[in-house]
Write an enzyme that holds these catalytic residues in place. Structure first.
Site, PDB file in Angstrom:
ATOM      1  N   LYS A   1       3.947  -6.972   3.982  1.00  0.00           N
ATOM      2  CA  LYS A   1       3.724  -5.571   3.625  1.00  0.00           C
ATOM      3  C   LYS A   1       3.383  -4.794   4.882  1.00  0.00           C
ATOM      4  CE  LYS A   1       0.357  -3.518   3.153  1.00  0.00           C
ATOM      5  NZ  LYS A   1      -0.341  -2.531   4.071  1.00  0.00           N
TER       6      LYS A   1
ATOM      7  N   ASN B   1       0.522  10.408   5.695  1.00  0.00           N
ATOM      8  CA  ASN B   1      -0.734  10.081   6.381  1.00  0.00           C
ATOM      9  C   ASN B   1      -1.782  11.170   6.253  1.00  0.00           C
ATOM     10  OD1 ASN B   1      -0.531   7.391   7.919  1.00  0.00           O
ATOM     11  ND2 ASN B   1       1.487   8.313   8.138  1.00  0.00           N
TER      12      ASN B   1
ATOM     13  N   THR C   1       0.858  -1.181   0.000  1.00  0.00           N
ATOM     14  CA  THR C   1       0.000   0.000   0.000  1.00  0.00           C
ATOM     15  C   THR C   1       0.900   1.239   0.000  1.00  0.00           C
ATOM     16  OG1 THR C   1      -0.262  -0.265   2.396  1.00  0.00           O
ATOM     17  CG2 THR C   1      -2.052  -1.061   1.014  1.00  0.00           C
TER      18      THR C   1
ATOM     19  N   GLU D   1       6.950   4.508   6.969  1.00  0.00           N
ATOM     20  CA  GLU D   1       6.528   5.733   6.292  1.00  0.00           C
ATOM     21  C   GLU D   1       7.406   6.913   6.690  1.00  0.00           C
ATOM     22  OE1 GLU D   1       1.823   4.594   5.702  1.00  0.00           O
ATOM     23  OE2 GLU D   1       2.412   5.834   7.416  1.00  0.00           O
TER      24      GLU D   1
ATOM     25  N   THR E   1      -6.650  11.143   0.060  1.00  0.00           N
ATOM     26  CA  THR E   1      -6.928  12.154  -0.967  1.00  0.00           C
ATOM     27  C   THR E   1      -6.131  11.907  -2.215  1.00  0.00           C
ATOM     28  OG1 THR E   1      -5.234  13.601  -0.025  1.00  0.00           O
ATOM     29  CG2 THR E   1      -7.495  13.876   0.748  1.00  0.00           C
TER      30      THR E   1
ATOM     31  N   THR F   1       1.892  -8.760  11.868  1.00  0.00           N
ATOM     32  CA  THR F   1       2.193  -7.549  11.119  1.00  0.00           C
ATOM     33  C   THR F   1       0.986  -7.167  10.297  1.00  0.00           C
ATOM     34  OG1 THR F   1       3.745  -6.533   9.582  1.00  0.00           O
ATOM     35  CG2 THR F   1       3.165  -8.815   9.181  1.00  0.00           C
TER      36      THR F   1
END
Length: 408
Positions: free
Chosen positions: A181, A403, A155, A279, A408, A192
Site C-alpha cells: 500500500k 493532501n 489509506t 495521489e 479533515t 515502501t
C-alpha cells in the site's frame, strides 16, 4: 485518479500463511481497517524499515520483536487509519499493548507479534478498538485472504496492489505472493509504505534478509511520488518452508536463482503499482539515465528529475518543457559534467543535445510524446557505462486537494 486499469490477476495462497481483514472502526465506522497475518510455526521472517529518524512506534516495536523472536514471529498485525507516529513513549506502550493482547489470545509470546500501522501522524492509537476486533480477526483467518487484506491496508490508495508468481524448480512447485500500500509520502529510502511478501520456499534467515534487501533496493527504492520518506515504511518477507525443500542457505544454485528472480519481479510489480496509483497521478513516468560513471550518479540525476516540481507539473500539463529537464540534470551534482555530451529524449524523441535544443527537434514531436499516460524520459550522459531507472508521477491538482484534505 490512477494510471492503467489496475486489474489484479489471481492471487495464489501461500501454504503456511492465513490472513483476516476486519473492521475495528479506527477512523471510519464499518471500514475494514485491521489485517491479521498468521504464520505457520517455523516460518522465517525478515524486514526492511524506514530510515526516517522520527520512525513510528510500531516500527520500533516490530524491529525489537523481530530480533527477540529470532526472526520467527507467529503473527503480523496491521492497522490503518492511524500511524501511531510522533506519539512518543505512549505510542510505544500502545504498540506493545496490541501485541500483548493478541499474544494472550493465541498463547504465543508478545515478541512473536509484529505490529504495523499507517494513517494519520500524531494521533493516539485507539488501542481498545483494535483489541476488541482481535477475536473476529482470529475467527476469520483464511488462506485465500490476500485480496481482502490488500484492500484493508489501503489509506489514500484508490485500488489494492497485490501480485502472485509461481515457479517450478528441480521437481517442485513454489509460490510467492505479495501486497503493498502507498500512494503519497512515497520516497521509500528503504522499501515502501507497507508491503508484505510471502513464499513457501524454505530459506535461511540471513539469506532471506539479503534477498529482500537486494530486491527492495532495485524496486521500492527506485520509486518516488513526492520525495517524502514516511515515518512508517516497512517491507516484510516471510518464508514458510511449506514447500518441503531443503533450506536454501547460500547464494547460487537453481532454487536460489529462481526465488531471487521471482522476488525481484514481484517487488518491481508492486512498486510500479504504487506509482501508478500515486495521489492524483495522471502519468506513469520512467526516468532512465544511461552512461554514468557509476550507478549513484545515474540515480542522482534520475531522482533530481523525478523530484522536480517544475518537471512534474509540466508532465501533468503534457508540456514538453525540456528546459526544466536540462536544469534538473545540471543541478544533480555530477562532477565535471560535460553538458555538450548529454542527450535528452522523450519517448525516443531527441529533444536536446550539445547543450541546446536538438536540430532535428520540432515542438509538435514533443507535444505528441508527452500526450500518453506512460512516458519515458531518457538521459544519455555519455561519461561511463552505468545506468539506473526510477519510476515517478506527475503533480496534479488532485495531489494538492488530497493532501490538503487528508486530516479533515
Amino acid at each position: 485518479m490512477a494510471v492503467g486499469n489496475g486489474a489484479l490477476a489471481a492471487l495464489l495462497p501461500v501454504p503456511g500463511v492465513r490472513l483476516a481483514t476486519v473492521s475495528a472502526g479506527i477512523k471510519k465506522p464499518g471500514r475494514k481497517d485491521l489485517v491479521l497475518m498468521e504464520l505457520a510455526p517455523g516460518s522465517h521472517c525478515v524486514g526492511v524499515f524506514t530510515r526516517n529518524a522520527f520512525c513510528a512506534a510500531p516500527v520500533i516495536v516490530a524491529r525489537e520483536h523481530l530480533a527477540d523472536c529470532s526472526g520467527r514471529p507467529a503473527y503480523l498485525l496491521v492497522n490503518t487509519g492511524n500511524a501511531n507516529a510522533g506519539t512518543g513513549a505512549p505510542g510505544l506502550a500502545d504498540a506493545r499493548r496490541c501485541s500483548a493482547a493478541l499474544a494472550e489470545l493465541t498463547g504465543v509470546e508478545a515478541e512473536s507479534v509484529l505490529p504495523f500501522s499507517t494513517g494519520v501522524i500524531g494521533e493516539p492509537l485507539p488501542v481498545q478498538k483494535i483489541i476488541e476486533a482481535l477475536p473476529n480477526a482470529l475467527t476469520d483467518l483464511q488462506a485465500d485472504g490476500w485480496l481482502a487484506a490488500a484492500s484493508g491496508i489501503m489509506t489514500t490508495d484508490t485500488r489494492p496492489k497485490a501480485h502472485s508468481l509461481s515457479f517450478h524448480c528441480e521437481g517442485r512447485d513454489y509460490v510467492i505472493t505479495g501486497m503493498a500500500k502507498g500512494a503519497g509520502m512515497i520516497r521509500p529510502n528503504m522499501a515502501t509504505m507497507l508491503a508484505y511478501l510471502a513464499t513457501d520456499v524454505a530459506v535461511s534467515t540471513p539469506l532471506l534478509q539479503a534477498l529482500l534487501s537486494e530486491a527492495a533496493e532495485l524496486s521500492f527504492n527506485r520509486i518516488t511520488i513526492d520525495g517524502d520518506t514516511s515515518t512508517n515504511d516497512a517491507c516484510v518477507l516471510v518464508a514458510t518452508g511449506a514447500a518441503g525443500n531443503d533450506p536454501v542457505t547460500g547464494a547460487g544454485g537453481a532454487l536460489y536463482n529462481a526465488l531471487r528472480e521471482a522476488l525481484q519481479a514481484l517487488c518491481v510489480e508492486l512498486a510500479q503499482g504504487l506509482v501508478r496509483d500515486g495521489e492524483g497521478a495522471s502519468k506513469f513516468v520512467t526516468v532512465q539515465v544511461n552512461g554514468g560513471r557509476n550507478e549513484q550518479e545515474c540515480l542522482d540525476v534520475a531522482f533530481t528529475i523525478a523530484h522536480s516540481p517544475l518537471v512534474k507539473t509540466a508532465l501533468f500539463a503534457s508540456d514538453p518543457n525540456w528546459g526544466r529537464l536540462l536544469a534538473a540534470i545540471g543541478r544533480a551534482g555530477l562532477p565535471e559534467l560535460d553538458v555538450r555530451l548529454v542527450g535528452v529524449y522523450l519517448n525516443d524523441v531527441l529533444i536536446a543535445e550539445h547543450g541546446c535544443r536538438a536540430a532535428s527537434y520540432r515542438e509538435e514531436q514533443g507535444v505528441a510524446a508527452m500526450a500518453p499516460e506512460e512516458i519515458v524520459i531518457r538521459i544519455e550522459l555519455q561519461r561511463g557505462a552505468q545506468q539506473a531507472t526510477v519510476w515517478t508521477t506527475d503533480f496534479s491538482y488532485d495531489y494538492v486537494r488530497i493532501n490538503a484534505e487528508y486530516r479533515t
